[in-house]
Design a protein around this motif. Structure first.
Motif, PDB file in Angstrom:
ATOM      1  N   SER A 142       0.838  -1.187   0.000  1.00  0.00           N
ATOM      2  CA  SER A 142       0.000   0.000   0.000  1.00  0.00           C
ATOM      3  C   SER A 142       0.875   1.240   0.000  1.00  0.00           C
ATOM      4  O   SER A 142       1.976   1.247   0.543  1.00  0.00           O
TER       5      SER A 142
ATOM      6  N   THR B 169      -0.528  -0.516   7.556  1.00  0.00           N
ATOM      7  CA  THR B 169      -1.749  -0.852   6.817  1.00  0.00           C
ATOM      8  C   THR B 169      -1.481  -2.069   5.967  1.00  0.00           C
ATOM      9  O   THR B 169      -0.352  -2.350   5.593  1.00  0.00           O
TER      10      THR B 169
ATOM     11  N   GLY C 286      -7.399  -2.377  -0.296  1.00  0.00           N
ATOM     12  CA  GLY C 286      -8.651  -3.120  -0.306  1.00  0.00           C
ATOM     13  C   GLY C 286      -8.876  -3.753   1.049  1.00  0.00           C
ATOM     14  O   GLY C 286      -8.099  -3.642   1.993  1.00  0.00           O
ATOM     15  N   ASP C 287     -10.020  -4.398   1.108  1.00  0.00           N
ATOM     16  CA  ASP C 287     -10.430  -5.011   2.366  1.00  0.00           C
ATOM     17  C   ASP C 287      -9.758  -6.383   2.509  1.00  0.00           C
ATOM     18  O   ASP C 287      -9.974  -7.260   1.668  1.00  0.00           O
TER      19      ASP C 287
ATOM     20  N   ARG D  40     -10.481  -8.574   4.638  1.00  0.00           N
ATOM     21  CA  ARG D  40     -11.392  -9.558   5.218  1.00  0.00           C
ATOM     22  C   ARG D  40     -11.952 -10.482   4.148  1.00  0.00           C
ATOM     23  O   ARG D  40     -12.244 -10.043   3.030  1.00  0.00           O
ATOM     24  N   ARG D  41     -12.093 -11.760   4.521  1.00  0.00           N
ATOM     25  CA  ARG D  41     -12.666 -12.753   3.617  1.00  0.00           C
ATOM     26  C   ARG D  41     -13.681 -13.569   4.417  1.00  0.00           C
ATOM     27  O   ARG D  41     -13.317 -14.410   5.232  1.00  0.00           O
TER      28      ARG D  41
ATOM     29  N   GLU E  93     -11.658  -5.504  13.755  1.00  0.00           N
ATOM     30  CA  GLU E  93     -12.877  -5.545  12.934  1.00  0.00           C
ATOM     31  C   GLU E  93     -12.617  -5.094  11.502  1.00  0.00           C
ATOM     32  O   GLU E  93     -13.321  -5.487  10.572  1.00  0.00           O
ATOM     33  N   ARG E  94     -11.594  -4.281  11.320  1.00  0.00           N
ATOM     34  CA  ARG E  94     -11.233  -3.866   9.950  1.00  0.00           C
ATOM     35  C   ARG E  94     -10.450  -4.931   9.214  1.00  0.00           C
ATOM     36  O   ARG E  94     -10.354  -4.921   7.992  1.00  0.00           O
ATOM     37  N   ASN E  95      -9.864  -5.874   9.958  1.00  0.00           N
ATOM     38  CA  ASN E  95      -8.998  -6.883   9.336  1.00  0.00           C
ATOM     39  C   ASN E  95      -9.584  -8.288   9.297  1.00  0.00           C
ATOM     40  O   ASN E  95      -9.063  -9.133   8.569  1.00  0.00           O
TER      41      ASN E  95
ATOM     42  N   ALA F 198     -13.116 -10.957   9.295  1.00  0.00           N
ATOM     43  CA  ALA F 198     -14.556 -11.059   9.081  1.00  0.00           C
ATOM     44  C   ALA F 198     -15.268 -11.493  10.352  1.00  0.00           C
ATOM     45  O   ALA F 198     -16.410 -11.113  10.605  1.00  0.00           O
TER      46      ALA F 198
ATOM     47  N   ASN G 140     -20.163  -7.927  10.162  1.00  0.00           N
ATOM     48  CA  ASN G 140     -21.199  -7.202   9.433  1.00  0.00           C
ATOM     49  C   ASN G 140     -22.611  -7.624   9.810  1.00  0.00           C
ATOM     50  O   ASN G 140     -23.570  -7.067   9.292  1.00  0.00           O
TER      51      ASN G 140
ATOM     52  N   ARG H   7      -9.552 -13.796   7.005  1.00  0.00           N
ATOM     53  CA  ARG H   7      -8.637 -12.784   6.452  1.00  0.00           C
ATOM     54  C   ARG H   7      -7.709 -13.448   5.451  1.00  0.00           C
ATOM     55  O   ARG H   7      -7.414 -14.645   5.553  1.00  0.00           O
TER      56      ARG H   7
END
Lengths: 122, 511
Positions: free
Chosen positions: A8, A15, A19-20, A22-23, B195-197, B199, B214, B237
């Motif tokens: 990034s 960071t 993008g996100d 999370r998966r 929570e940002r990293n 699910a 979510n 993640r």
């Protein structure tokens, strides 16, 4: 706050990739380590609770059989220490039974001999 | 005469009674005269015949004589003085009887004394207010155990112990509350980043649906392993299967550990265990303080097998840290500028970091494992149970006196871990490095298979020997000749079969 240089281009701290990250499709449920691995270190990490439980029972029996007041009092302390160091997964019935045993040892030793305890230096 | 004799007998027996009562009274102080009312009980015995005796009975004691013999003899002497001349003959016989009685009285002196003692106290208490003081002389005072309810002063040890128990209980509740507050503060501080990293944050495995960030009913669960250990599982993640964060606080709820911490300070810990994905490169690396790295080199199986030894981080200008690595190039890849910056900015936070694709935990404690294989090299880790992990242990500041506001420092630690998760996903070793790592793992697999093979052979050999021994025992114990013959034939057949296959294969080849 320190900076990293990852993929990034942001420079305002650590960071991850753009993008996100999370998966939701890669979720793995939690499995307690004791269930998954029998040689887990968590039971042996803190043996204080088990030792104190055993000691408490031994001192209770000594206090009851040999009518030693100080044994009974030490048993009460051992039961307390075992309770304070116990894990949440441990059975509370065993804690309660060791407490009851130590308190009964104290009560019985005073019923049999109502004298106050003499200190060892006297 | 007969009647007179009969009366005399009655009289004599009553004399003894009177004398004994007078005997008691004569030993008491002068106030005993007040008991003359008691003599009224015996008024019925007052008679002419008893005058002499009665006078002896009612006469007050001439002197306070503790010697009972003298008093008794005095009374006897008095009683011998005749009251009326007509009674002289009877008196003489009475004298004789009195003498007999005197002898009996002497004999019964001790008895009288003892009997007197039985009756003295109640009589004396009535007549003599300070009577007890007289009796205390020469008495042996024995310590009587105190009754439970009489005095509480003697139970000071018990009160001390109870106070100790109370203080322990108070400290338990205070320590428990403090630890819970620290844990909840930590969760509040790090929740946003997690929570940002991830699910799923705060899954304990019991709910039907994991707590998705979510979802509407999202509520992370910080698992309480004990009063000083809390765990949080996050998943979902890129780069990892999941992350388990253990908050291992010091035992603030236990006074004993409080005292031991005064002697040896300990810090609160945050342990992070990341389960990496399967496409992670073959890499084994450890970084930490000298003591920790040395200890783990001895204890952990993968480090002890794949790494050569501990090396200092002096060239990175981090003298307090050491590393152990399988590959030299991995050192520069892991100890990059960011990690160095973190270590210099927060020098006391990172205690230990371990990256491994062959992690199997601690070495087993079985001392026979090495001797069975006949080598002194450590047993290789079984590949079936190896996991790819990134482990990190961070120390919370202030050596066990952590405050809730210090939890802010855990955030950069967590970010470092997330940074490494992404870095390890992208990490690519050079060809040489990778080939070397692959060779090491192949060598390890070979050693493991050899060890397993030798162990299997040994167990087979043992089983065979056991079987032969059993058969021999049966042969020895068998008494029936027919059965014995049958067993021997069967054994011979088995031996022939064992030797036969070799012959067979040779025959096939020749054809």
């Amino acid at each position: 706050m320190f900076e990293i240089s990852g993929m990034s281009s942001t420079s305002n701290g650590l960071t991850s990739t753009a993008g996100d990250p999370r998966r939701a499709n890669k979720v793995v449920r939690y499995r307690p380590p004791a269930a998954s691995d029998s040689s887990s270190s968590s039971p042996s990490d803190d043996p204080v609770a088990d030792y104190m439980n055993l000691l408490g029972m031994v001192f209770s029996m000594c206090g009851l059989m040999m009518k030693l007041k100080w044994c009974a009092w030490v048993a009460v302390y051992c039961a307390f220490i075992s309770f304070a160091n116990s894990r949440a997964t441990e059975d509370s019935k065993q804690m309660l039974s060791s407490f009851m045993l130590s308190i009964s040892a104290v009560v019985m030793s005073y019923l049999q001999n109502p004298q106050p305890m003499t200190p060892p230096w006297k | 005469m007969i009647t007179v004799n009969h009366q005399k007998i009655l009289l004599n027996s009553n004399h003894l009674l009177f004398l004994s009562f007078d005997f008691y009274r004569s030993t008491a102080p002068k106030e005993s005269q007040q008991s003359s009312s008691a003599s009224d009980d015996f008024a019925e015995f007052d008679d002419e015949e008893f005058d002499g005796v009665a006078s002896a009975v009612h006469r007050p004691p001439a002197k306070e004589d503790s010697k009972h013999d003298d008093a008794f003899e005095e009374e006897l002497a008095d009683s011998e003085t005749p009251a009326e001349p007509s009674e002289s003959s009877s008196r003489k016989s009475d004298d004789k009887e009195f003498k007999v009685f005197e002898e009996e009285a002497e004999y019964d002196d001790d008895v009288l004394v003892e009997e007197e003692k039985e009756f003295v106290d109640p009589v004396d208490e009535d007549l003599v207010p300070g009577g007890r003081n007289v009796k205390k002389e020469g008495l042996k005072v024995i310590d009587v155990p105190e009754h439970l309810r009489s005095k509480w002063d003697g139970f000071y040890l018990e009160f001390l112990l109870l106070i100790g128990l109370l203080s322990y209980a108070l400290n338990f509740f205070y320590g428990k509350q403090k630890n819970q507050k620290l844990a909840s503060t930590w969760l509040d501080v790090t929740r946003g980043t997690l929570e940002r990293n991830f699910a799923v944050v705060g899954d304990d495995g019991t709910l039907k649906e994991p707590p998705n960030v979510n979802s509407d009913n999202y509520s992370p669960v910080l698992m309480k392993e004990s009063e000083h250990v809390f765990s949080l599982w996050c998943s979902g993640r890129v780069g990892c299967q999941g992350i388990l964060i253990d908050l291992k606080f010091v035992k603030r709820q236990d006074i004993i550990s409080l005292i031991s911490r005064m002697l040896k300070p300990a810090s609160d810990l945050m342990e992070v265990n990341v389960t990496l994905e399967d496409d992670f490169e073959p890499l084994i690396f450890a970084l930490g303080s000298k003591k920790v790295v040395s200890k783990n080199l001895k204890e952990l199986q993968d480090l002890s097998y794949f790494c050569d030894g501990r090396k200092s981080c002096d060239r990175f200008k981090l003298p307090q840290y050491c590393y152990a690595s399988e590959l030299a190039e991995a050192v520069d890849l892991i100890l990059d500028t960011e990690l160095q910056k973190f270590l210099k900015t927060y020098p006391d936070l990172l205690d230990y970091m371990h990256i491994s694709d062959q992690y199997t935990g601690k070495k087993p404690d079985d001392p026979n494992a090495g001797s069975a294989s006949g080598t002194t090299a450590p047993a290789p880790p079984p590949t079936s149970s190896a996991v790819k992990v990134l482990q990190a242990r961070f120390l919370m500041p202030k050596y066990g006196r952590t405050q809730p506001e210090d939890m802010e420092l855990m955030l950069p630690c967590l970010r470092l871990v997330l940074y490494f998760i992404d870095k390890l996903k992208r990490l690519k070793l050079s060809k040489d490095g990778k080939s070397k790592a692959e060779k090491n793992r192949a060598r390890m697999e070979e050693a493991l298979s050899k060890l397993l093979h030798s162990q299997r052979q040994e167990s087979q050999q043992l089983r065979r020997e056991e079987r032969v021994r059993m058969e021999k025992e049966r042969l020895m114990t068998e008494t029936d000749p027919d059965k014995l013959r049958k067993l021997e034939d069967a054994q011979a057949k088995r031996d022939r079969k064992r030797t036969q296959p070799k012959m067979k294969s040779m025959m096939v080849r020749m054809k």
